[in-house]
Write an enzyme that holds these catalytic residues in place. Structure first.
Site, PDB file in Angstrom:
ATOM      1  CB  ILE A 143      -0.968   0.020   1.213  1.00  0.00           C
ATOM      2  CG1 ILE A 143      -0.200  -0.112   2.532  1.00  0.00           C
ATOM      3  CG2 ILE A 143      -2.021  -1.051   1.083  1.00  0.00           C
ATOM      4  CD1 ILE A 143      -1.123  -0.077   3.765  1.00  0.00           C
ATOM      5  CG  ASP A 144      -0.113   4.237  -2.713  1.00  0.00           C
ATOM      6  OD1 ASP A 144       0.628   3.486  -3.372  1.00  0.00           O
ATOM      7  OD2 ASP A 144      -1.207   4.665  -3.125  1.00  0.00           O
ATOM      8  CE  LYS A 145       6.917   8.990   2.852  1.00  0.00           C
ATOM      9  NZ  LYS A 145       6.003  10.139   3.085  1.00  0.00           N
ATOM     10  CB  THR A 155      -2.375   4.136   2.038  1.00  0.00           C
ATOM     11  OG1 THR A 155      -2.693   4.975   0.925  1.00  0.00           O
ATOM     12  CG2 THR A 155      -3.581   3.288   2.394  1.00  0.00           C
ATOM     13  NE  ARG A 200      -3.064   8.418  -3.982  1.00  0.00           N
ATOM     14  CZ  ARG A 200      -1.735   8.576  -3.978  1.00  0.00           C
ATOM     15  NH1 ARG A 200      -0.941   7.519  -3.807  1.00  0.00           N
ATOM     16  NH2 ARG A 200      -1.220   9.759  -4.165  1.00  0.00           N
TER      17      ARG A 200
END
Length: 305
Positions: free
Chosen positions: A138-140, A142, A238
């Site tokens: 998962i993104d930084k 998130t 997103r």
């Protein structure tokens, strides 16, 4: 690296994709692994490099140069990670907002992998030296839950579930605008943005991407939604929410210029559910919204009064 040679002699294999055939010829390999090796030109057919969608023919001579896992020099760090579940094969771990999943240029310490290496004895090696144990990411900015594989058998089993879309992944997101309906499905392919290669976008030649959502709470200027992933493309939620006109609050890449300064997108991976790749038991874990996310919602509710 070690080399493996095969000759296609079985008629039933003829016409099948090479990335499907090779795991049948060597059960220790996964389809994802083969696809990675093909991208690195480590697989040849009759002396020529091929793509994953190449369909094998009778008497094809296939050479595979197996990329071996190299001992990593990543340093274990005590990051006090919250472990929601752990056994000999798999784990479910919480990644806080602001933490990078695995080391990369500019992020060689303080990553989830650094913390995992400190807190867990074993991690799978399929993803190579800088991503031990990592099955998905998962993104930084998130927060939320991730599955972790502690051996290669578990890794292959979890990846297969991601590929066949059987993993239950639910996220909570705060978006700009007031969504007029309670439920929806976004089915729009995602690929690299033609004008900005660092961003993703809905594009005609992109990969299949499906996001289901339902509204949890309406505000004057925002909507709180739960998103369930059917696929797992980069930045999927997103990109999809922006595509339908409701970009995530705080998103520096896909959000509007005028958004709330909260240090990144308001997105939380709250639920992860999967079948244990060894025992077959269904495991599902839930992580409550982080305190800063809850505080943001409290502040918005007060401002709406």
């Amino acid at each position: 690296m070690s080399n493996h040679e095969f000759v296609i002699e079985q008629a039933d294999l003829s016409g099948q994709r090479i990335d499907k055939v090779l795991p049948e010829l060597n059960s220790e390999w996964s389809r994802t692994q083969i696809q990675d090796w093909i991208k690195l030109s480590l697989v040849t057919v009759n002396g020529k490099v091929v793509k994953s969608n190449y369909k094998v023919k009778l008497n094809d001579q296939i050479n595979v140069t197996e990329k071996e896992v190299v001992e990593t020099d990543i340093k274990p760090e005590n990051l006090n990670l919250d472990i929601y579940y752990e056994d000999d094969d798999v784990a479910v771990v919480y990644k806080p907002k602001g933490m990078v999943v695995h080391p990369s240029a500019g992020h060689y310490s303080g990553t989830l992998v650094n913390g995992l290496m400190y807190q867990m004895k074993d991690l799978s090696g399929i993803n190579g030296e800088i991503r031990p144990g990592i099955v998905h990411r998962i993104d930084k900015d998130t927060s939320g839950l991730l599955m972790v594989a502690k051996n290669d058998i578990a890794h292959r089993g979890l990846v297969e579930q991601l590929v066949d879309k059987s993993v239950n992944r639910k996220y909570v997101a705060l978006v700009h605008g007031n969504i007029p309906h309670d439920y929806g499905t976004i089915d729009a392919p995602i690929g690299r943005n033609k004008n900005d290669r660092q961003s993703m976008d809905v594009v005609d030649d992109g990969k299949e991407a499906v996001t289901h959502f339902n509204v949890l709470e309406h505000f004057k200027h925002y909507t709180l939604v739960e998103c369930q992933l059917e696929t797992g493309r980069t930045h999927q939620i997103r990109v999809h929410m922006k595509y339908i006109g409701f970009p995530l609050v705080g998103d520096p890449k896909y959000g509007p210029k005028k958004t709330l300064d909260i240090g990144g997108q308001a997105l939380h991976a709250g639920v992860i559910g999967f079948e244990h790749p060894v025992t077959g038991e269904y495991i599902e874990k839930t992580a409550e919204l982080p305190s800063e996310f809850e505080q943001l919602l409290t502040d918005i509710r007060k401002s709406d009064q």
